[in-house]
Design an enzyme around this catalytic site. Structure first.
Site, PDB file in Angstrom:
ATOM      1  N   MET A 122       3.783  -4.231   6.701  1.00 15.25           N
ATOM      2  CA  MET A 122       2.376  -4.232   6.301  1.00 15.25           C
ATOM      3  C   MET A 122       1.413  -3.650   7.338  1.00 15.25           C
ATOM      4  SD  MET A 122       2.650  -5.276   3.276  1.00 15.25           S
ATOM      5  CE  MET A 122       0.978  -5.606   2.757  1.00 15.25           C
ATOM      6  N   HIS A 168       7.523   1.582  -2.210  1.00 18.20           N
ATOM      7  CA  HIS A 168       6.216   1.137  -2.695  1.00 18.20           C
ATOM      8  C   HIS A 168       6.375   0.692  -4.152  1.00 18.20           C
ATOM      9  CE1 HIS A 168       1.843   0.969  -2.842  1.00 18.20           C
ATOM     10  NE2 HIS A 168       1.920   1.526  -4.033  1.00 18.20           N
ATOM     11  N   GLU A 209      -1.029  10.153   5.676  1.00 11.95           N
ATOM     12  CA  GLU A 209      -1.868   9.436   4.708  1.00 11.95           C
ATOM     13  C   GLU A 209      -1.018   8.372   4.017  1.00 11.95           C
ATOM     14  OE1 GLU A 209      -4.542  10.378   0.906  1.00 11.95           O
ATOM     15  OE2 GLU A 209      -4.139  12.134   2.162  1.00 11.95           O
TER      16      GLU A 209
HETATM   17  C1  GRF Z   1       8.061  -4.807  -2.001  1.00 16.46           C
HETATM   18  O1  GRF Z   1       7.503  -4.932  -3.282  1.00 16.46           O
HETATM   19  C2  GRF Z   1       7.824  -3.426  -1.443  1.00 16.46           C
HETATM   20  O2  GRF Z   1       7.811  -2.428  -2.415  1.00 16.46           O
HETATM   21  C3  GRF Z   1       6.432  -3.555  -0.846  1.00 16.46           C
HETATM   22  O3  GRF Z   1       6.410  -4.851  -0.304  1.00 16.46           O
HETATM   23  C4  GRF Z   1       7.343  -5.680  -0.987  1.00 16.46           C
HETATM   24  C5  GRF Z   1       8.277  -6.215   0.048  1.00 16.46           C
HETATM   25  O4  GRF Z   1       9.159  -7.166  -0.483  1.00 16.46           O
HETATM   26  N1  GRF Z   1       6.189  -2.495   0.098  1.00 16.46           N
HETATM   27  P1  GRF Z   1      10.400  -7.649   0.370  1.00 16.46           P
HETATM   28  O5  GRF Z   1       9.870  -8.139   1.700  1.00 16.46           O
HETATM   29  O6  GRF Z   1      11.334  -6.492   0.526  1.00 16.46           O
HETATM   30  O7  GRF Z   1      11.011  -8.758  -0.435  1.00 16.46           O
END
Ligand code: GRF
Length: 198
Positions: free
Chosen positions: A93, A112, A146
């Site tokens: 994140m 994503h 980006e």
């Molecule tokens: C997933 O939906 C991914 O696409 C997004 O964040 C979520 C992470 O889930 N980027 P996890 O930690 O892999 O269970």
């Protein structure tokens, strides 16, 4: 690229995508092994999946760094120390600085939970439901400067059903994510897709 590539995975949370990559790598015929999992959050659930699989983990808390650049430099150092060749972001994140992205260009991918270029950023399933789309899904793409905009490697679609909530849609998409990520990573490793220097 060919052979069993050394993968580093960046996470921030529960790590279900990490778990699916770990499962894929458990197959001796899969062309990758995960050598390091880095989390910016101490106690992230994914760290347990990594530890259970005997994979090295490292917590690099972003809050202890003065800037994005120094945080990314610490990640870069850890990845290099582990001889990582390819980086998978799986629910990571944080946004990287440009120099980090440039350094790893073509060797860093992300998953994503939407059919990019639709619904970038966060609250993706809320966005999809609010827009009234009838199909959503997930995308594995190369990371570019980006956010959520790099070249697309693979996508998988799911229906958006009447009465869906962000939670029910997220669960349907997540199931696809777990299948898509190992397939997309394999494609990159086999050299079937690449993101050349720009
Ligand atoms: C997933 O939906 C991914 O696409 C997004 O964040 C979520 C992470 O889930 N980027 P996890 O930690 O892999 O269970």
């Amino acid at each position: 690229m060919s052979g069993r590539r050394k993968i580093g995975v960046l996470i921030s949370g529960r790590g279900s995508n990490l778990k699916s990559l770990i499962a894929a790598c458990a197959d001796a015929n899969y062309p990758a092994e995960i050598v390091l999992v880095i989390s910016n959050v101490a106690g992230a659930g994914g760290l347990t999946h990594a530890a259970n699989a005997g994979i090295s983990t490292k917590v690099i808390p972003h809050k202890t760094f003065a800037s994005r650049e120094t945080f990314d430099a610490a990640i870069d150092t850890a990845l290099r120390a582990a001889d990582v060749e390819l980086v998978c972001e799986a629910g990571f994140m944080r946004i990287h600085c440009e120099s980090f992205v440039r350094r790893w260009q073509g060797r860093i991918v992300n998953i994503h939970p939407s059919l990019l270029p639709a619904f970038k950023g966060t609250h993706v399933h809320e966005q999809a439901i609010a827009a009234g789309v009838k199909t959503s899904g997930c995308t594995v793409h190369f990371v570019a400067a980006e956010v959520d905009s790099g070249p697309i490697i693979a996508q998988s679609a799911v229906p958006v059903l009447e009465g869906d909530t962000p939670e029910t849609l997220a669960a349907r998409v997540l199931e696809e994510e777990h299948k898509l990520y190992p397939l997309a990573l394999k494609r990159v490793i086999e050299g079937r897709v690449r993101f050349d220097e720009t």
